[in-house]
Design a protein around this motif. Structure first.
Motif, short mmCIF file in Angstrom:
data_model
loop_
_atom_site.label_atom_id
_atom_site.label_comp_id
_atom_site.label_asym_id
_atom_site.label_seq_id
_atom_site.Cartn_x
_atom_site.Cartn_y
_atom_site.Cartn_z
N ARG A 226 0.71 -1.21 -0.03
CA ARG A 226 0.06 -0.06 -0.09
C ARG A 226 0.94 1.27 -0.23
O ARG A 226 1.71 1.32 0.89
N GLU A 227 0.50 2.28 -0.82
CA GLU A 227 1.30 3.28 -1.10
C GLU A 227 1.50 4.00 0.08
O GLU A 227 2.47 4.69 0.72
N GLU A 228 0.14 4.20 1.11
CA GLU A 228 0.43 5.02 2.25
C GLU A 228 1.33 4.58 3.62
O GLU A 228 1.48 5.17 4.12
N GLN B 45 4.48 3.25 2.41
CA GLN B 45 5.69 3.45 1.70
C GLN B 45 6.29 4.96 1.94
O GLN B 45 5.46 5.78 1.31
N TYR C 25 4.58 -3.43 -7.99
CA TYR C 25 5.29 -2.69 -7.32
C TYR C 25 6.60 -2.33 -8.15
O TYR C 25 7.18 -3.23 -8.95
N LYS D 240 11.33 2.83 -6.33
CA LYS D 240 11.53 4.25 -6.76
C LYS D 240 12.86 4.62 -6.02
O LYS D 240 12.96 5.84 -6.21
#
Length: 225
Positions: free
Chosen positions: A155-157, A159, A204, A207
């Motif tokens: 979940r991006e929140e 990361q 995924y 980044k």
């Protein structure tokens, strides 16, 4: 054991098909192997049917820069260890009282430098259902054992990323995984990121800049989200 954010889905990450794909990808990257001063086990597992990663919190009894850090089971290579896999399995047995056979091992991720610039080999293995295992953490080395579901990590929140500058110029970016019982950062977060990229390439994308070989590529002493 804590299991924050235990949401469903993602069971295919540990399926036989996923295992075959990951084993093949790790084997194809065999050129990334080399002499490693240490190794860690990257323990995949399932908790109540949900795929997860198992982490340890290093005992504060150890002292030194790694005391109290989130980590994977592992340590320095012993002269008696045949290879990095043997080191990771031995250290897991010593830290968690868990004896794993080589068939549990899927393969090795790329070598990464630790804070001292020594190369560490991350060894990916599937422990299976955690409910079927008996862990006996060594209190001299391990303060806590906890899991994070892969769905939570994806979940991006959850990361975060830290950008580091040298002499006022951008240097590199490192990952941080948030909102669990403990913040996952440093080398452990880099290995977690590589593992997510291996398991979920369609979900995924890394980044961050994965550090290379040499003292100038050492992970920082600290980071923040």
């Amino acid at each position: 054991m804590a299991e924050p954010g235990a949401d469903g889905g993602g069971g295919g990450f540990l399926s036989s098909g996923s295992e075959r794909r990951c084993r093949a990808r790790l084997a194809a990257a065999g050129g990334a192997r080399g002499a490693a001063a240490a190794a860690v086990l990257v323990p995949l597992c399932s908790v109540r049917g949900r795929p997860a990663l198992l982490f340890t919190l290093r005992s504060r009894r150890l002292g030194g820069p790694h005391s109290g850090d989130v980590s994977f089971p592992g340590g320095r290579r012993d002269p008696a260890d045949g290879d990095a896999v043997a080191t990771a399995l031995r250290e897991t047995r010593e830290e968690l009282g868990l004896a794993l056979g080589a068939p549990r091992v899927w393969g090795q991720l790329r070598l990464l430098p630790d804070r001292q610039g020594q190369m560490v080999a991350p060894i990916v293995a599937n422990l299976g259902p955690l409910e079927d295992l008996t862990l006996t953490p060594n209190p001299d080395e391990v303060e806590e054992v906890f899991t994070l579901p892969l769905a939570h990590l994806l979940r991006e929140e959850n990361q975060g990323y830290t950008h580091f500058r040298t002499a006022g110029r951008y240097g590199y970016t490192l990952p941080v995984f948030l909102n669990g019982p403990h913040r996952v950062w440093g080398l452990t977060a880099i290995i977690t990121e590589l593992t997510l990229e291996l398991l979920a390439p369609d979900r995924y994308r890394r980044k961050t800049h994965v550090l290379g070989r040499g003292p100038s590529a050492r992970p920082p002493e600290g980071s923040s989200a």
